[in-house]
Design an enzyme around this catalytic site. Structure first.
Site, PDB file in Angstrom:
ATOM      1  CD  GLU A  87      15.354 -13.332   4.898  1.00  0.00           C
ATOM      2  OE1 GLU A  87      14.436 -13.825   5.589  1.00  0.00           O
ATOM      3  OE2 GLU A  87      15.914 -12.254   5.181  1.00  0.00           O
ATOM      4  CG  ASP A  91      -1.972   0.938   1.319  1.00  0.00           C
ATOM      5  OD1 ASP A  91      -2.854   0.830   0.471  1.00  0.00           O
ATOM      6  OD2 ASP A  91      -1.977   1.804   2.213  1.00  0.00           O
TER       7      ASP A  91
HETATM    8  C1  GLC Z   1      -4.314   2.860  -0.507  1.00  0.00           C
HETATM    9  C2  GLC Z   1      -5.525   1.960  -0.405  1.00  0.00           C
HETATM   10  C3  GLC Z   1      -6.684   2.789   0.032  1.00  0.00           C
HETATM   11  C4  GLC Z   1      -6.384   3.386   1.379  1.00  0.00           C
HETATM   12  C5  GLC Z   1      -5.088   4.179   1.345  1.00  0.00           C
HETATM   13  C6  GLC Z   1      -4.596   4.476   2.721  1.00  0.00           C
HETATM   14  O1  GLC Z   1      -4.430   3.802  -1.497  1.00  0.00           O
HETATM   15  O2  GLC Z   1      -5.744   1.305  -1.616  1.00  0.00           O
HETATM   16  O3  GLC Z   1      -7.871   2.056   0.088  1.00  0.00           O
HETATM   17  O4  GLC Z   1      -7.410   4.229   1.787  1.00  0.00           O
HETATM   18  O5  GLC Z   1      -4.053   3.446   0.727  1.00  0.00           O
HETATM   19  O6  GLC Z   1      -4.084   3.324   3.303  1.00  0.00           O
END
Ligand code: GLC
Length: 587
Positions: free
Chosen positions: A302, A237
């Protein structure tokens, strides 16, 4: 022709694309068995996929019980959005314990059962890692709040003094992706106003300080925890946001919607000044992140087998995004440029060429993606008559609402094109049913922080997150054993239910199933794109090995030889390819 570039590229400036564009469509393939290079990966949004207990929220046992339907669909892997312990202020992207399952979704034992069931069915499992920020309820943050200024605990996050004589002005002018300021002031234990902390997203999602080696060390352990449990990789993310520009200078985004990292400006027809400005955003796309990805790559290495690391990196242009997928960093990155490309033959052709050129120049496969849990579903988006900035969403008051039939028609054609391309493709749960965005969610049901932090100016992303329909005649369309559903399901979704489409010739589900089977049979994922000219400006035609794909983006049918039909995204009448329709023919 194969391209190799020095492994030492440090920045977009060091990147030189091959001069001859016609040579750019060949993908460098690896000698290893890196399954993810050609994989079709299905995104499960756990809270909206299937509920085992009828509480209205999807869960891990629900997922396990429905996995067989995904292997029958023909995908290679599933990616699960976060199911970790979380106060759910941002639907689980606010993690309070990275090494446990939130009770709402089940237990670690449920997770293990899900993984072993998936593996038995031949499906790989990718989990979501959220390293840019934690929940404010995470023990690291709670300890930081309780610790004095300048302490090691505070240094885990981005605490700063405010400006002005009383420190009551935020350290800079940055605006949160979800609206409002990117800073929140704390209160000291004695009740006096304290330092500020940075949160790119919601106030409940404080950003970690990735310059701090302690933070890096924690995540090595978290990655190993899940790798030890058998996961096949991670979707990471906000992979472009973790290092901020030194000095945290003020910044004003050039266009509305650029906050995710430039999505409003992604595409082939973009004002270069805007792209330039986006590249300089002090919190997106900083080159300091690459060191982190090399370290993570080493942790994955790993482990036996091919583990994948997929970047959510909203970075423009594609040449810069390619830096994220150099051989010692990510395996692949979501191709958001492709996702937001306008529905025309010319723009689609350019983005396919540009994507393959950029990614293959560093030896990575391109990915293709049309929908996910953050964007308006493509069965709706492709027929929108207004610009909707990323994250803004659409709702009852949106002007220029799309025609559902036109949207579905385009979506089926777009997916047919996408699944014919070499590389890896991502599907988002429900798109195989042709689900549109829910544009009529009642305001009272909305949950996305965007809706609240913009004082209801932006609808946010709830419309693409409504629990999906499985059985037309059951309560909650079979999402769970009761009528409960955390976001209300539209009353007219029966025909979209999986059981209403199963075995029905011409249904969207059967279209996806056929496309996936043909894609596997003809190894399209590891093929090449060879354009075929001569069908006119609204038609795109390409050959990928044994399959020829023709798409009519125009408004009128085009007379074409349509012999040896393998797949048609919609009904073919006579010898003409109708508007917004794609076909696959035997080459
Ligand atoms: C990313 C995720 C989204 C979330 C954001 C904050 O963009 O896909 O859904 O709100 O990160 O974590």
């Amino acid at each position: 022709m194969k391209y190799r570039v020095p492994m030492t590229i440090e920045s977009a400036e060091d990147f030189t694309a091959p001069a001859d564009q016609s040579e750019m469509t060949e993908v460098i393939t690896s000698t290893g068995s890196e399954w993810w290079r050609t994989a079709v990966i299905y995104q499960i949004y756990p809270r909206s996929f299937a509920s085992s207990n009828g509480d209205g929220i999807g869960d891990l046992p629900g997922i396990t019980s429905r996995l067989h339907s995904l292997s029958e669909l023909g995908v290679d892997a599933v990616w699960l959005s976060p199911f970790f312990r979380s106060p759910q202020k941002d639907a689980g992207y606010d993690v309070s314990d990275y090494c446990d399952v939130d009770p709402m979704f089940g237990t670690l034992a449920d997770f293990d059962t899900m993984v072993s069931t998936a593996h038995d069915l031949g499906l790989k499992v990718i989990v979501d890692m959220v390293p840019n920020h934690t929940s404010d309820q995470h023990v690291w943050f709670q300890e930081a709040l309780a610790a004095p200024e300048g302490s090691p605990e505070r240094d885990r996050y981005m605490f700063h003094d405010g400006k002005g004589p009383n420190g009551d002005i935020a350290p800079n002018n940055w605006e949160s992706v979800f609206g409002g300021p990117m800073w929140e002031r704390t209160t000291n234990p004695d009740g006096t106003p304290g330092q500020w902390y940075l949160h790119i997203f919601d106030v409940s999602q404080p950003d970690l300080n990735w310059e701090n080696p302690w933070v890096r060390e924690q995540f090595f352990g978290i990655l190993r925890f899940w790798l030890d449990r058998g996961v096949d990789g991670f979707r990471v993310d906000v992979a472009h946001g973790m290092i901020k520009e030194e000095g945290l200078p003020d910044y004003t985004p050039p266009v509305e919607g650029a906050s995710m990292g430039g999505t409003a400006a992604v595409g082939t027809d973009v004002d270069p000044d805007i792209v330039e400005a986006i590249q300089e955003t002090p919190y997106w796309g900083h080159s300091g992140v690459h060191e982190i990805w090399r370290e993570w790559n080493a942790v994955l290495a790993e482990y036996e087998g091919d583990r994948v690391m997929a970047a959510e990196a909203w970075v423009d242009p594609l040449e810069k995004m390619a830096l994220w997928v150099r051989p010692d960093e990510f395996s692949q990155a979501f191709n958001f440029g492709y996702m937001f490309t306008e529905w025309t033959a010319a723009t689609m052709r350019s983005i396919v060429d540009e994507s393959i050129a950029a990614f293959s120049s560093v030896g990575a496969p391109s990915t293709w993606v049309l929908s996910n849990h953050d964007v308006v579903r493509h069965a709706t988006r492709l027929a929108l008559h207004v610009d909707v900035p990323q994250g803004a969403g659409i709702g009852p008051m949106t002007k220029g609402k799309p025609d559902t039939a036109e949207g579905l028609r385009r979506a089926r054609a777009a997916t047919s094109l996408m699944l014919s391309l070499p590389g890896s493709a991502y599907l988002y749960q429900g798109e195989e049913l042709g689900l549109p965005e829910d544009m009529d969610l009642p305001d009272s049901a909305r949950q996305d922080p965007t809706w609240f932090r913009t004082n209801h100016e932006k609808y946010g992303r709830d419309g693409c997150r409504v629990p999906i329909p499985w059985e037309a005649d059951k309560p909650s369309y079979g999402f769970g054993p009761s009528a409960k559903s955390w976001l209300p399901q539209p009353a007219d979704w029966g025909p979209y239910a999986r059981d209403a489409q199963e075995g029905v010739a011409g249904s969207t589900l059967e279209l996806y199933r056929s496309a996936l089977a043909l894609r596997a049979e003809h190894n399209l994922g590891s093929g090449t794109v060879e354009w075929i000219d001569g069908y006119g400006p609204d038609v795109l035609a390409l050959r990928n090995g044994a399959v020829t794909v023709i798409v009519n983006f125009g408004a009128v049918a085009v007379e074409l030889p349509l012999d040896d039909l393998l797949l048609a995204s919609d009904g073919i009448v006579g010898g003409a390819l109708p508007a917004d329709t794609a076909v696959w023919l035997r080459s």
